[in-house]
Design an enzyme around this catalytic site. Sequence first.
Site, mmCIF file in Angstrom:
data_model
loop_
_atom_site.group_PDB
_atom_site.id
_atom_site.type_symbol
_atom_site.label_atom_id
_atom_site.label_comp_id
_atom_site.label_asym_id
_atom_site.label_seq_id
_atom_site.Cartn_x
_atom_site.Cartn_y
_atom_site.Cartn_z
ATOM 1 N N LYS A 22 15.595 20.410 -2.857
ATOM 2 C CA LYS A 22 15.879 19.219 -2.100
ATOM 3 C C LYS A 22 15.394 18.110 -3.290
ATOM 4 O O LYS A 22 16.236 17.300 -3.297
ATOM 5 C CB LYS A 22 14.995 19.116 -0.857
ATOM 6 C CG LYS A 22 14.990 17.941 -0.445
ATOM 7 C CD LYS A 22 13.995 17.799 1.054
ATOM 8 C CE LYS A 22 12.399 17.651 0.793
ATOM 9 N NZ LYS A 22 11.881 16.059 0.308
ATOM 10 N N ASN A 23 14.243 18.307 -3.874
ATOM 11 C CA ASN A 23 13.540 17.127 -4.634
ATOM 12 C C ASN A 23 14.467 17.372 -5.925
ATOM 13 O O ASN A 23 14.204 16.140 -6.850
ATOM 14 C CB ASN A 23 12.109 17.619 -4.775
ATOM 15 C CG ASN A 23 11.449 17.218 -3.555
ATOM 16 O OD1 ASN A 23 12.107 16.744 -2.498
ATOM 17 N ND2 ASN A 23 10.072 17.673 -3.371
ATOM 18 N N CYS A 116 5.198 6.478 5.280
ATOM 19 C CA CYS A 116 5.866 7.627 5.811
ATOM 20 C C CYS A 116 4.631 8.538 6.498
ATOM 21 O O CYS A 116 3.541 7.925 6.664
ATOM 22 C CB CYS A 116 6.436 8.531 4.858
ATOM 23 S SG CYS A 116 5.262 9.522 3.732
ATOM 24 N N ARG A 121 3.220 4.965 1.151
ATOM 25 C CA ARG A 121 3.798 5.460 -0.002
ATOM 26 C C ARG A 121 4.312 4.285 -0.909
ATOM 27 O O ARG A 121 5.282 3.854 -0.771
ATOM 28 C CB ARG A 121 5.356 6.271 0.359
ATOM 29 C CG ARG A 121 5.571 7.487 -0.639
ATOM 30 C CD ARG A 121 5.477 8.796 0.455
ATOM 31 N NE ARG A 121 6.240 9.727 -0.546
ATOM 32 C CZ ARG A 121 6.419 10.923 -0.207
ATOM 33 N NH1 ARG A 121 6.767 11.276 1.423
ATOM 34 N NH2 ARG A 121 6.835 11.819 -0.900
ATOM 35 N N ILE A 123 5.440 2.045 -4.141
ATOM 36 C CA ILE A 123 6.171 1.995 -5.225
ATOM 37 C C ILE A 123 5.981 1.224 -6.320
ATOM 38 O O ILE A 123 6.959 0.922 -6.901
ATOM 39 C CB ILE A 123 7.924 1.741 -4.653
ATOM 40 C CG1 ILE A 123 7.822 0.309 -3.910
ATOM 41 C CG2 ILE A 123 8.289 2.866 -3.547
ATOM 42 C CD1 ILE A 123 9.236 -0.112 -3.859
ATOM 43 N N ASP A 305 2.843 20.177 -1.937
ATOM 44 C CA ASP A 305 4.146 20.626 -0.916
ATOM 45 C C ASP A 305 3.870 22.069 -0.334
ATOM 46 O O ASP A 305 4.285 22.591 0.598
ATOM 47 C CB ASP A 305 5.477 20.282 -1.529
ATOM 48 C CG ASP A 305 5.756 18.997 -1.510
ATOM 49 O OD1 ASP A 305 5.092 17.935 -0.944
ATOM 50 O OD2 ASP A 305 6.806 18.770 -1.931
ATOM 51 N N ARG A 397 14.785 18.411 7.221
ATOM 52 C CA ARG A 397 14.910 17.681 6.252
ATOM 53 C C ARG A 397 14.721 18.429 4.955
ATOM 54 O O ARG A 397 15.225 17.850 4.095
ATOM 55 C CB ARG A 397 13.634 16.688 6.184
ATOM 56 C CG ARG A 397 13.836 15.415 7.118
ATOM 57 C CD ARG A 397 12.788 14.310 7.092
ATOM 58 N NE ARG A 397 12.708 14.292 5.561
ATOM 59 C CZ ARG A 397 11.192 14.068 4.892
ATOM 60 N NH1 ARG A 397 10.431 14.191 5.953
ATOM 61 N NH2 ARG A 397 11.191 13.970 3.883
HETATM 62 C C1 UD1 Z 1 7.758 13.668 -4.690
HETATM 63 C C2 UD1 Z 1 8.466 14.693 -3.857
HETATM 64 C C3 UD1 Z 1 7.431 15.132 -2.799
HETATM 65 C C4 UD1 Z 1 6.041 15.847 -3.602
HETATM 66 C C5 UD1 Z 1 5.695 14.657 -4.418
HETATM 67 C C6 UD1 Z 1 4.400 15.180 -5.128
HETATM 68 C C7 UD1 Z 1 10.815 14.065 -3.767
HETATM 69 C C8 UD1 Z 1 11.897 13.625 -3.178
HETATM 70 N N1 UD1 Z 1 9.816 14.108 -3.405
HETATM 71 O O1 UD1 Z 1 7.511 12.632 -4.070
HETATM 72 O O2 UD1 Z 1 7.910 16.265 -2.004
HETATM 73 O O3 UD1 Z 1 5.074 15.806 -2.602
HETATM 74 O O4 UD1 Z 1 6.742 14.318 -5.517
HETATM 75 O O5 UD1 Z 1 4.616 16.193 -5.869
HETATM 76 O O6 UD1 Z 1 10.880 14.514 -5.184
HETATM 77 N N2 UD1 Z 1 2.128 6.661 -6.014
HETATM 78 C C9 UD1 Z 1 1.714 5.382 -6.330
HETATM 79 N N3 UD1 Z 1 2.633 4.499 -6.658
HETATM 80 C C10 UD1 Z 1 3.807 4.697 -6.992
HETATM 81 C C11 UD1 Z 1 4.444 5.871 -6.689
HETATM 82 C C12 UD1 Z 1 3.333 7.010 -6.070
HETATM 83 O O7 UD1 Z 1 0.578 4.854 -6.062
HETATM 84 O O8 UD1 Z 1 4.569 3.915 -7.040
HETATM 85 C C13 UD1 Z 1 1.280 7.650 -5.385
HETATM 86 C C14 UD1 Z 1 1.663 8.455 -4.292
HETATM 87 O O9 UD1 Z 1 1.042 7.659 -3.286
HETATM 88 C C15 UD1 Z 1 0.961 9.512 -4.277
HETATM 89 C C16 UD1 Z 1 1.077 9.971 -5.796
HETATM 90 O O10 UD1 Z 1 1.266 8.816 -6.554
HETATM 91 O O11 UD1 Z 1 -0.504 9.586 -3.875
HETATM 92 C C17 UD1 Z 1 2.233 11.085 -6.127
HETATM 93 O O12 UD1 Z 1 3.437 10.581 -5.821
HETATM 94 P P1 UD1 Z 1 4.904 10.742 -6.384
HETATM 95 O O13 UD1 Z 1 4.683 11.595 -7.567
HETATM 96 O O14 UD1 Z 1 5.554 9.396 -6.953
HETATM 97 O O15 UD1 Z 1 5.580 11.498 -5.261
HETATM 98 P P2 UD1 Z 1 6.956 11.162 -4.774
HETATM 99 O O16 UD1 Z 1 7.892 11.125 -5.806
HETATM 100 O O17 UD1 Z 1 7.155 10.085 -3.511
#
Ligand code: UD1
Length: 418
Positions: A22-23, A116, A121, A123, A305, A397
């Site tokens: 999925k990811n 979420c 979450r 960005i 995960d 999902r």
């Molecule tokens: C992806 C995976 C998700 C997995 C996660 C960590 C997908 C679609 N999803 O999620 O299944 O659990 O990686 O392996 O690939 N953060 C910030 N600011 C940002 C972005 C992230 O503070 O702009 C923080 C998040 O809150 C979290 C950490 O960084 O605590 C890791 O997040 P991230 O690696 O970005 O996860 P996703 O890409 O959302």
Amino acid sequence: MEQLKIYGGNRLEGTLTVQGAKNSVLPILAASILVKGESILRNCPDLKDVDAAISILRHLGAVVTRDGKDIHINATHITKCDIPDTLMREMRSSVIFLGAILGRMGEAVLSSPGGCELGPRPIDLHLGALRALGAEISEQGGNIICKSAKLQGAEINLSSPSVGATENAMLAAVSANGETIITNAAREPEIMDLQDFLVAAGAKISGAGQSTITIIGGGVGKTVDHRIIPDRIVTATYLSATAFVGGRVELLDCMPEHVATVTDALQAAGSEITIRGQDITIKSNGALQAISPVITRPYPGFPTDAQPCLVAASVKNRGTTVFIENIFQNRYRYVEELRRMGADIKLEGRVAMVTGVDGLTGAGVSATDLRGGAALVVAALGAAGETTVSEIEHIDRGYDNIESALRSLGADIQRISS
Ligand code: UD1
């Protein structure tokens, strides 16, 4: 509303081919809009999130057809640069379209993704990376508007190795002028898969899988044919289930190096793991022991995960196993449901202490999120009597027909309408 009805106790025996990741498929579907022609993606899992990504592609103007596990995308004509709120809500990771839309159209408008079920979450890292490439970003009425007549290659240092921010930076940088260097990049296998797709499409990228990724901008070609890697979290789920319930299961073509931390943990707990080429065989008598603390970290550390399913598989371990969650807040919401089945789990902030009990008892439980839901299924497979898991749309999902995969291994599991 659908539920999963599970009678626990059957050993798991047999052979399974693990679904595509999925990811990986989600960012690669986003990447397909950079290809001004046809992308063919193979080994795509049939998931709600994939359907949502296809709806976004169609909204943007791409022609998308699906033939079993193959998805064909023709993105010759992309006519829109926005993702409406309804589509954003359907898929939590739709922010991954930001960099690709911006690169292709010079503008991208997304409604704010918000929180979420795993907690807020943010960005900020995604937006910081796009700003470094020259994007002007503003927020208006709940929308994030990114604009750039022409992105310019840059050095992007991520303050933490976010998977999504690394992918967005790569997707935008492909369309920029000149060289981009991403440092402290995430190293997850799905980032390597995205690089492989983009390179096959003609982009110049190297370094994925390491902390520094270099992209020479200039766009991509007009066709690409790519096979999605196997889903390491689904692999971890079926391994955890077999370890917990007992039996012998062979998982085919599942890239064992991607789940090394999980197989190490299950082996330490007493299951027997054999790796032959790309296949993993697990044998377990279901009587496991506590292991040293499991600490979630960015790849190559133990995946956040995979944590819920390993917690579920540890509830009968002799002794106490400590889990430390470092990536997401609210990752332990499923724990309350496991307690309803008889698990002894103490929570203190990011720490979960799992003390082995003699057995679990089936109960009515509710999936709180995707991986927490999978953990309930693992627990139910080893519980005495009947468990019904509700709110399984979370599980759908990320798992392509989880009940038929587990039934093929001998589990007593059915999807019912309530
Ligand atoms: C992806 C995976 C998700 C997995 C996660 C960590 C997908 C679609 N999803 O999620 O299944 O659990 O990686 O392996 O690939 N953060 C910030 N600011 C940002 C972005 C992230 O503070 O702009 C923080 C998040 O809150 C979290 C950490 O960084 O605590 C890791 O997040 P991230 O690696 O970005 O996860 P996703 O890409 O959302």
